[in-house]
Design a protein around this motif. Structure first.
Motif: not given
Length: 377
Positions: A172-173, A185-186, A199-200, A207-209
């Protein structure tokens, strides 16, 4: 009465219902560690609330969040709950004509945020045995293009409770990178998962976690969460946040104490909610027609399918509400699949779960004949 006013009155009734058993909002109702309460009381006693908190959050809390996630080199931005952070992310990075790609089910509010700025929302179904209740990266690959601005993944998924594998997260990343999309990525329910992968670590640059203290620590009403991303992404987000005067100092003091006590306190919470999951499964296994498609859940909740039992999800929710028990109907999460299931949250006292299980056989029979329109939110 308009819809928003009706919705607010509905939740106002819930909040003001003495003794309500909250088995519907994934909120954590276990007593906090004494140090968390002490930290907030000390904050009140010193009247720290007269001053604004730092705009990105207390430095110790920012560092603690990054350390807890193990994302060295990233930075944290403390927000008024994770939902405020998601609102800010969508309004910062989405534009008219962009595509916002997510799953179905997912958490509904980020889709509303993306649509409010003119983005097109694309949902990929993941509910059902044919999908394995997870997002297949190849289906994502087929759905993205040069207009895809944001990919939003709730993992563990709310409401399903499934998690993506390490290989799926890496793929996905890579797909997000291939179209230069922001990957959100919640990880709200990460701490309840049996296995979880960030994912980060594969796509650190975009990517924002998103992370929350509402669920694992039980601070839902205090509204404190965080965005974690590369320094330049945080710099962009810091330019025009919805709250540039800092999140609640009281909540941040409690969150900081919670991180310090996490290793001591949280394992018992985790084991208790997993034991509660088993109680719920045993109760439904004893009744014909019900099915738990994902068990055990990697969230603090369970999905229970009601279709073969001939029960409308809204009807069972309404009957349980009459007995002071709140559970959630599937339509809150998904219009496509919402008529198939209810969701039951289990980070609650065992007595609440036992009450729910004891009421269940009678409630099922009562719900079987309940067909009138039921207004739930």
């Amino acid at each position: 009465m308009n819809q928003s006013a009706a919705r607010n009155r509905h939740f106002d009734r819930l909040v003001n219902t003495e003794g309500l058993k909250w088995l519907g909002q994934n909120t954590n109702h276990y007593p906090v560690h004494p140090s968390v309460k002490a930290a907030m009381i000390a904050c009140l006693d010193k009247e720290e609330f007269h001053a604004y908190a730092p705009p990105l959050g207390l430095e110790a809390l920012r560092a603690g969040i990054v350390a807890d996630l193990g994302l060295d080199g990233m930075e944290a931005m403390v927000t008024d709950g994770a939902v405020s952070g998601l609102y800010h992310v969508c309004h910062t990075f989405c534009r008219p004509g962009d595509r916002f790609v997510t799953t179905d089910p997912t958490w509904a509010w980020p889709m509303s945020f993306a649509r409010s700025v003119g983005a097109e929302v694309v949902q990929l179904p993941i509910y059902g045995d044919e999908y394995g209740f997870r997002l297949d990266p190849e289906r994502l690959r087929a759905a993205v293009d040069e207009r895809t601005r944001m990919i939003y993944i709730v993992d563990p998924n709310n409401p399903i409770g499934s998690t993506q594998t390490a290989e799926e997260i890496e793929a996905i990343a890579e797909i997000a990178r291939s179209v230069d999309a922001v990957l959100v990525h919640d990880c709200t329910y990460r701490d309840f998962a049996y296995d979880h992968h960030l994912a980060a670590r594969h796509y650190p640059e975009k990517t924002i976690t998103t992370w929350s203290f509402s669920k694992w620590l039980g601070l839902a009403g205090l509204r404190v969460g965080a965005l974690v991303a590369a320094p330049d992404m945080i710099e962009t987000l810091a330019a025009a946040p919805p709250n540039n005067l800092g999140s609640s100092i009281l909540a941040q003091r409690g969150a900081l104490a919670g991180l310090a006590a996490k290793a001591e306190w949280f394992p018992a919470v985790l084991e208790s909610q997993r034991a509660n999951q088993r109680l719920v499964k045993e109760a439904f296994d004893a009744l014909p027609g019900f099915r738990l498609p994902v068990f055990p859940s990697s969230g603090n909740f369970l999905v229970i399918e009601t279709v073969e039992a001939g029960i409308r999800p809204e009807a069972l929710c309404a009957v349980m509400a009459r007995h002071g028990v709140m559970i959630r109907q599937g339509s809150y999460h998904t219009k496509t699949f919402g008529d198939r299931f209810i969701k039951v949250s289990v980070t609650v006292p065992t007595e609440w779960v036992e009450t729910f299980c004891r009421l269940l056989p009678e409630a099922v029979e009562e719900a079987r004949g309940l067909n009138e329109e039921i207004a739930l939110f």
